[in-house]
Design a protein around this motif. Sequence first.
Motif, short mmCIF file in Angstrom:
data_model
loop_
_atom_site.label_atom_id
_atom_site.label_comp_id
_atom_site.label_asym_id
_atom_site.label_seq_id
_atom_site.Cartn_x
_atom_site.Cartn_y
_atom_site.Cartn_z
N ALA A 134 104.41 36.52 67.01
CA ALA A 134 105.71 37.76 66.75
C ALA A 134 106.88 37.57 67.14
O ALA A 134 107.99 38.20 66.65
CB ALA A 134 105.16 38.69 67.99
N ARG A 135 107.22 36.62 68.08
CA ARG A 135 108.36 35.56 68.26
C ARG A 135 109.58 34.86 67.04
O ARG A 135 110.03 34.43 67.09
CB ARG A 135 109.08 35.38 69.17
CG ARG A 135 108.29 35.86 70.68
CD ARG A 135 108.38 35.49 72.03
NE ARG A 135 108.14 33.40 72.38
CZ ARG A 135 106.86 33.96 72.59
NH1 ARG A 135 106.59 35.49 73.43
NH2 ARG A 135 106.25 33.09 73.29
N ASP A 136 107.94 35.00 65.89
CA ASP A 136 108.94 33.37 64.58
C ASP A 136 108.59 34.45 63.74
O ASP A 136 107.90 33.76 62.53
CB ASP A 136 107.79 32.22 64.95
CG ASP A 136 107.90 31.75 66.07
OD1 ASP A 136 109.02 31.22 66.38
OD2 ASP A 136 106.72 31.86 66.77
N ARG A 137 109.28 35.77 63.15
CA ARG A 137 108.68 36.50 62.06
C ARG A 137 110.74 35.82 61.09
O ARG A 137 110.37 35.99 59.48
CB ARG A 137 109.54 37.74 62.38
CG ARG A 137 108.67 38.35 63.08
CD ARG A 137 108.58 39.54 63.35
NE ARG A 137 107.11 40.88 63.96
CZ ARG A 137 106.33 40.88 64.17
NH1 ARG A 137 106.41 40.96 62.80
NH2 ARG A 137 105.39 41.66 64.98
N VAL A 138 111.51 35.10 61.69
CA VAL A 138 112.23 34.38 60.37
C VAL A 138 112.24 33.18 60.92
O VAL A 138 111.26 32.77 61.51
CB VAL A 138 113.92 34.54 61.25
CG1 VAL A 138 113.48 36.37 60.89
CG2 VAL A 138 113.72 34.75 62.72
N SER A 139 112.60 32.25 60.45
CA SER A 139 113.00 30.35 60.12
C SER A 139 113.22 30.17 61.44
O SER A 139 113.96 30.88 62.17
CB SER A 139 113.64 30.13 58.84
OG SER A 139 115.00 30.28 59.28
N HIS A 140 112.90 28.76 62.07
CA HIS A 140 113.31 28.20 63.28
C HIS A 140 114.89 28.24 63.36
O HIS A 140 114.80 28.06 64.30
CB HIS A 140 112.38 26.95 63.73
CG HIS A 140 112.24 26.89 65.22
ND1 HIS A 140 113.61 25.70 65.01
CD2 HIS A 140 111.90 27.31 66.15
CE1 HIS A 140 113.44 25.41 66.59
NE2 HIS A 140 112.36 26.19 67.05
#
Length: 268
Positions: free
Chosen positions: A195-201
């Motif tokens: 849920a916290r990694d919907r975009v690139s790191h």
Amino acid sequence: MKTELKQMGLQVDDVFRMVEMTIFLCILLPISVRWFASKWHAGIHLHRLVNLVYFVDIVRRHSHPHSWILNTPVFALYLFDKHVFTYFYKRNKSPAMKRIRLGQDFMVLYWDSPYGFTDTVGPDYSMVMHNSSLLEQKHVFTCFENRSGRELEDTNEEEDGTDTYENESSGDGHKWTVGVVIRVFRRPRSPVLGARDRVSHTQRMYDEEPLMIVTGPRQGEMSEMVGLTSSCAAAFSSPLFVICNLILCLFITLASLLCPPKRYASSY
């Protein structure tokens, strides 16, 4: 197998293994390799799953006793390296970090490493956001080091995109020993693993407060290239190399004099 009838009997496990290896090696393995270019966060987990299933399938069979001796120790060392050296060796949790944004697509991070400088240039550091999901892998960056010992001046974010945080070092400037230039990739992740990694790191490192877990330094590809270049330069300047080069030039000259190349009429 009955050779006189040219027939072969298959057990249920044999059929299962044929179907299993076909799915994992002919379908999932190419997909994982293809995902490395655009969906690395998911491709690396799928690739490791294929390797794990293949290892278990070989070791569990009594017909492969050599795998118990050769494959099992290597797999155990891999697990040890994965969980000990990746997450605990030279671990630096939430270091005092300064971030300078260079436009919308690049940023520079500076922090103070408690492990000192390396013996070469371009060391590798692994970094991951502290609040990342469980499946988020550490990202390896080639960094540079502050061997001069000069500190960075503290400035406001409104002036030049520089961020200041409460966990930064106190004083007139920011003490740092390691820095890295990071390219920001702005695209949503698909599939989403957390849920916290919907975009690139890297986009999260750009937008959020960079509370990082940093491990390293380690010798990277750039360090190996520098070492190879230095060793080659030393070899090229050695008397043995000079003598061999003169002998080679002499043979080439004699060959060109004794066997001159034929001249052909131009076709243009």
